[in-house]
Design an enzyme around this catalytic site. Structure first.
Site, PDB file in Angstrom:
ATOM      1  CB  SER A 155      -0.802  -0.110   1.367  1.00 47.48           C
ATOM      2  OG  SER A 155      -1.347   1.248   1.460  1.00 47.48           O
ATOM      3  CE1 TYR A 202      -4.052  -2.326   5.497  1.00 47.31           C
ATOM      4  CE2 TYR A 202      -3.534  -0.053   5.091  1.00 47.31           C
ATOM      5  CZ  TYR A 202      -3.647  -1.510   4.738  1.00 47.31           C
ATOM      6  OH  TYR A 202      -3.751  -1.540   3.402  1.00 47.31           O
ATOM      7  CE  LYS A 206      -1.488  -4.674   3.631  1.00 42.30           C
ATOM      8  NZ  LYS A 206      -1.730  -5.823   2.824  1.00 42.30           N
ATOM      9  CG  ASN A 232      -6.474   6.470  -2.281  1.00 39.58           C
ATOM     10  OD1 ASN A 232      -5.197   6.916  -2.331  1.00 39.58           O
ATOM     11  ND2 ASN A 232      -7.099   6.565  -1.372  1.00 39.58           N
TER      12      ASN A 232
HETATM   13  C1  WQD Z   1      -9.382   9.625   1.066  1.00 41.15           C
HETATM   14  C2  WQD Z   1      -9.567  11.030   1.159  1.00 41.15           C
HETATM   15  C3  WQD Z   1      -9.951  11.324   3.534  1.00 41.15           C
HETATM   16  C4  WQD Z   1     -13.919   9.553   3.966  1.00 41.15           C
HETATM   17  C5  WQD Z   1      -6.887   4.416   3.188  1.00 41.15           C
HETATM   18  C6  WQD Z   1      -5.790   3.993   3.975  1.00 41.15           C
HETATM   19  C7  WQD Z   1      -4.731   3.266   2.818  1.00 41.15           C
HETATM   20  C8  WQD Z   1      -5.588   2.235   2.044  1.00 41.15           C
HETATM   21  C9  WQD Z   1      -6.781   2.996   1.396  1.00 41.15           C
HETATM   22  C10 WQD Z   1      -6.249   0.068   2.279  1.00 41.15           C
HETATM   23  C11 WQD Z   1      -8.909  11.583   2.620  1.00 41.15           C
HETATM   24  C12 WQD Z   1     -11.397  11.810   2.475  1.00 41.15           C
HETATM   25  C13 WQD Z   1     -12.853  10.040   3.415  1.00 41.15           C
HETATM   26  C14 WQD Z   1     -15.120  10.338   4.120  1.00 41.15           C
HETATM   27  C15 WQD Z   1     -13.650  12.262   3.439  1.00 41.15           C
HETATM   28  N1  WQD Z   1      -5.927   1.187   2.564  1.00 41.15           N
HETATM   29  N2  WQD Z   1     -12.640  11.545   3.158  1.00 41.15           N
HETATM   30  N3  WQD Z   1     -14.760  11.835   3.861  1.00 41.15           N
HETATM   31  O1  WQD Z   1      -6.976   7.489   3.681  1.00 41.15           O
HETATM   32  O2  WQD Z   1      -6.220   7.728   1.339  1.00 41.15           O
HETATM   33  O3  WQD Z   1      -6.408   5.720   2.247  1.00 41.15           O
HETATM   34  O4  WQD Z   1      -7.538   3.747   2.257  1.00 41.15           O
HETATM   35  O5  WQD Z   1      -6.755  -0.827   2.327  1.00 41.15           O
HETATM   36  O6  WQD Z   1      -3.925   2.606   3.718  1.00 41.15           O
HETATM   37  O7  WQD Z   1      -5.009   4.854   4.748  1.00 41.15           O
HETATM   38  O8  WQD Z   1      -8.387   6.787   1.619  1.00 41.15           O
HETATM   39  O9  WQD Z   1     -10.618   6.814   0.929  1.00 41.15           O
HETATM   40  O10 WQD Z   1     -10.288   6.711   3.323  1.00 41.15           O
HETATM   41  O11 WQD Z   1      -9.775   8.723   2.165  1.00 41.15           O
HETATM   42  O12 WQD Z   1     -13.294  13.300   3.254  1.00 41.15           O
HETATM   43  O13 WQD Z   1     -16.124  10.093   4.503  1.00 41.15           O
HETATM   44  O14 WQD Z   1     -11.131  11.317   1.558  1.00 41.15           O
HETATM   45  O15 WQD Z   1      -9.943  12.337   4.433  1.00 41.15           O
HETATM   46  O16 WQD Z   1      -8.600  12.877   2.301  1.00 41.15           O
HETATM   47  P1  WQD Z   1      -6.999   7.016   2.445  1.00 41.15           P
HETATM   48  P2  WQD Z   1      -9.799   7.167   1.896  1.00 41.15           P
END
Ligand code: WQD
Length: 387
Positions: A155, A202, A206, A232
């Site tokens: 990741s 988590y 990784k 992502n």
């Molecule tokens: C993306 C952006 C949030 C939800 C995480 C893990 C990573 C990987 C994928 C996997 C951020 C914003 C989100 C919401 C929002 N793990 N957001 N409102 O954090 O980049 O990655 O998931 O298995 O290791 O860290 O992805 O989709 O959670 O967030 O504003 O309700 O969307 O703050 O800026 P992230 P995400």
């Protein structure tokens, strides 16, 4: 179809019914690989197996290709049953002395891991046990059966706070042994191991798994190991038959937006509107899951052919292009032709403002590039949930 695939060779896909696993299994079958899935259905559904079969058969009928073999074994990869399974795929000793393979399994893709950042903070031991403990036992078992081709689901989280520099992340930004490389100005540089600012258990699992793989490959260069650092992953199969169907309540942006669009959640909380980005919301490199699945097939081909640049090699799988959270909201509104009610909130703990891949290494060494746009991601997601 891949002419190099022998009839009696198989790819073992652990966690092959999950979101990324299912799309990858389908792409492997389309390329002619025979696939054996091990999945314990802890965060997936057995109906996915029938859907993969259906889509593979449809593809082969349209192209006149041979339909490869697909088998499912419902089991925990950490149970003793895995050894009995591998025993069944052992080759008989051949007369050919140069044939050192002891298994019909010519490569393993390992998807089975816990993946919730917030859950890992509450239940760290479960995460270390499954993602690291079970993983070490798995590698020992594979070694015993002479299986040394391995593709690991890593990741972009391994870059930790490096992402905050706001420039595309290069694989050299997180290494496990000292490496020399040429920087943008052409200067030769050395990079030390280690990474700063891993933000969750988590993320640490990784990073630890990668470090274990790097040490293993250094101890025995007959291993051929690719660690794929996903940015992502979003989107669904264009048929609307495969998508993201977690048993858990989602915390990622796309699944939460679909819950808002379908009425399961009243508003979308946007975390952080004061980042140093074009509209103040965070930037991510959103990669379509079918592009990601094709990336696994390219990596597996290099792994199985022993063609990696080193016995352990990490690759970013992203598009190289960042989009803000607000841009995602806009494209999902367009795809669904509905309005998404939004509430602006403060930054979420552990978040980075920007996280985008430098994709040079995968482009040149795996001959792979993402092809789909954010619009494809939004439309395929809506197509999946609105069926
Ligand atoms: C993306 C952006 C949030 C939800 C995480 C893990 C990573 C990987 C994928 C996997 C951020 C914003 C989100 C919401 C929002 N793990 N957001 N409102 O954090 O980049 O990655 O998931 O298995 O290791 O860290 O992805 O989709 O959670 O967030 O504003 O309700 O969307 O703050 O800026 P992230 P995400």
């Amino acid at each position: 179809p891949n002419a190099a695939v022998e009839d009696a060779s198989y790819i073992l896909v652990i966690g092959g019914l999950g979101y990324i696993g299912s799309h990858t299994v389908l792409e492997l079958l389309k390329e002619g690989y025979n696939v054996v899935i091990v999945d314990d259905l802890s965060n997936s559904f057995s109906t996915v197996f029938d859907r993969i079969n259906f889509l593979a058969a449809e593809h082969c009928q349209a192209t006149g290709q041979r339909l490869p073999s697909l088998k499912l074994h419902c089991m925990d990869y950490q149970s003793p049953s895995l050894r009995s399974l591998l025993w069944r795929y052992r080759t008989r000793p051949t007369a050919n002395p140069s044939d050192s393979r002891r298994s019909m399994i010519h490569g393993v893709i390992h998807f089975a891991a816990f993946k919730s950042v917030s859950e890992s903070i509450d239940r760290p031991l479960d995460y270390y046990q499954n993602n690291v403990g079970g993983f070490i036992d798995l590698l020992s078992t594979l070694k015993e059966f002479g299986i040394n081709g391995f593709v690991f689901s890593s990741s972009a989280t391994v870059y930790g706070s490096m992402a905050n520099r706001g420039i595309p992340l290069r694989e050299e930004d997180c290494v496990h042994h000292t490496e020399t490389y040429t920087d943008a100005s052409g200067a030769e540089r050395r990079t030390e191991n280690g990474v700063r600012g891993l933000t969750s258990p988590y993320g640490r699992t990784k990073w630890m798994c990668e470090a274990i793989l790097a040490d293993l490959a250094a101890s025995d260069p007959s291993w051929s190991i690719a660690a794929l650092r996903y940015f992502n992953p979003v989107g669904c199969h264009a048929s609307g038959l495969l998508g993201e169907d977690s048993r858990q309540t989602p915390t990622n942006l796309f699944p939460i937006i679909t819950r808002v669009l379908t009425g399961a959640k009243p508003t979308l909380d946007v975390f952080g509107t004061d980042w140093a980005t074009s509209d103040g919301t965070a930037v991510r490199d959103f990669i379509h899951v079918v592009d990601l699945a094709r990336g696994h097939v390219s990596a597996l081909a290099a792994v199985a052919a022993g063609k990696l640049a080193s016995p352990f090699r990490a690759f970013n799988l992203g598009t190289g292009q960042g989009h803000t959270v607000q841009e995602v909201v806009n494209s999902m509104q367009q795809a669904a032709e509905r309005t998404i009610p939004v509430r602006h909130e403060g930054r979420r703990a552990g978040d980075v403002g920007s996280c985008v891949a430098d994709v040079q290494r995968a482009t040149s060494e795996l001959e792979w590039q993402a092809q789909k746009s954010l619009r494809d991601c939004a439309e395929s997601t809506w197509n999946y949930v609105s069926r």
